[in-house]
Design an enzyme around this catalytic site. Sequence first.
Site, PDB file in Angstrom:
ATOM      1  N   CYS A   1     -28.684 -36.993 -34.977  1.00 12.53           N
ATOM      2  CA  CYS A   1     -29.452 -36.764 -33.750  1.00 12.53           C
ATOM      3  C   CYS A   1     -28.979 -37.703 -32.646  1.00 12.53           C
ATOM      4  CB  CYS A   1     -30.935 -36.975 -34.032  1.00 12.53           C
ATOM      5  SG  CYS A   1     -31.941 -36.884 -32.545  1.00 12.53           S
TER       6      CYS A   1
ATOM      7  N   CYS B   1     -31.813 -39.165 -30.499  1.00 14.80           N
ATOM      8  CA  CYS B   1     -32.575 -40.244 -31.149  1.00 14.80           C
ATOM      9  C   CYS B   1     -31.767 -41.539 -31.208  1.00 14.80           C
ATOM     10  CB  CYS B   1     -32.940 -39.875 -32.585  1.00 14.80           C
ATOM     11  SG  CYS B   1     -33.443 -38.188 -32.837  1.00 14.80           S
ATOM     12  N   ASP B   2     -30.482 -41.437 -31.541  1.00 14.82           N
ATOM     13  CA  ASP B   2     -29.738 -42.644 -31.919  1.00 14.82           C
ATOM     14  C   ASP B   2     -28.577 -43.010 -30.995  1.00 14.82           C
ATOM     15  OD1 ASP B   2     -31.387 -42.893 -34.112  1.00 14.82           O
ATOM     16  OD2 ASP B   2     -30.140 -41.596 -35.356  1.00 14.82           O
TER      17      ASP B   2
END
Length: 312
Positions: free
Chosen positions: A133, A136-137
Amino acid sequence: MYDVIILGAGPAGLTAGLYAGRSRMRALLIEKGLDGGQIATTNEIENYPGQLVDGEESGPTLIARMTKQVEQFGCERVSDTVESVDFSGDVKKVVCTGGAYEAKTVIVATGAHARPIGCKNEGQFVGKGISFCATCDGFFYRDKEVYVVGGGDAAVEEAMFLTNFARKVTIIHRRDELRAAKSIQEKAFANPKIEFLWDSVVEEVNGPSGILSQIIVRNVKTDELSTIEADENDGMFGLFGFIGFLPNTELFEGQIEMEDGYILTDENMATNVPGVFAAGDLRKKSLRQVITAAADGAIAASQAYKFIEAAE
Ligand code: NAP
């Protein structure tokens, strides 16, 4: 007793909830995590009709509007994890961690999850260098190097998104041409921060300190292995996998007819089990997008309504 229980609050489940609520069915939507499914972690939406323009639309913004719309039409919801289902009788049973529910019909919309990269030691480094992701990261790799596995729309789009953070993004693809749409490819080829490692697959990942710092890549044409080490000053890098998805259908094995884990339906989203419908990415189908998931959800809910009417 509900008229319909909807499993999963991605675009398919939310649309089913909207249509079920509007037709005044007693509907329950069960979701274990955040609404949106895969789209909740997608940074950019370009092709959903009626989306906000000028880069203002992300997965979360689109989903927030869908969720609000579902609430307005009275679909009940519960945040819970489904543990087992029994679809064998006229009354469909769904057992969750927090309670059991019954309904006349069920719409299965539990979506799909990212396919693992499939290399040696992968499990040890998920969350410690390996991610699925970018939204997200990506931030963790500010000014670092990042590697992306895959050659489809997701891999190339997310690689471009990662250039917002990383100083260099290398796409590792198993062939020598991309699968992504031409318009997406053109943007990637024009991006000076993106490089390509063609005809290559990731064989193994390592990191003596517990954080990913080495990738061993195999050239599929020559079988030659090469080792990519993190820059000495960085001591680590990111590896993102975007090589497709696997359907979340284990719970339904032995109860609904499937092919390679994907649920088989007719054009009305009906499975082989009367009263059980399926919608979204877990169906065997030719195009898995937000728009097709939403369309599936609408059809499934209206067919569930007709199923109940016919039975009464
Ligand atoms: P995809 O289109 O199935 O592409 C998967 C990519 O991963 C392919 O390039 C494939 O290589 C590669 N791959 C598959 N298995 C592999 C393995 N074991 N090892 C190494 N590489 C492997 O998947 P996706 O990009 O996730 O997209 C999924 C769906 O969502 C598609 O329908 C896509 O159009 C859609 N999507 C659309 C958008 C958009 O329209 N903006 C954005 C994201 C996703 P090969 O090419 O060699 O098969």
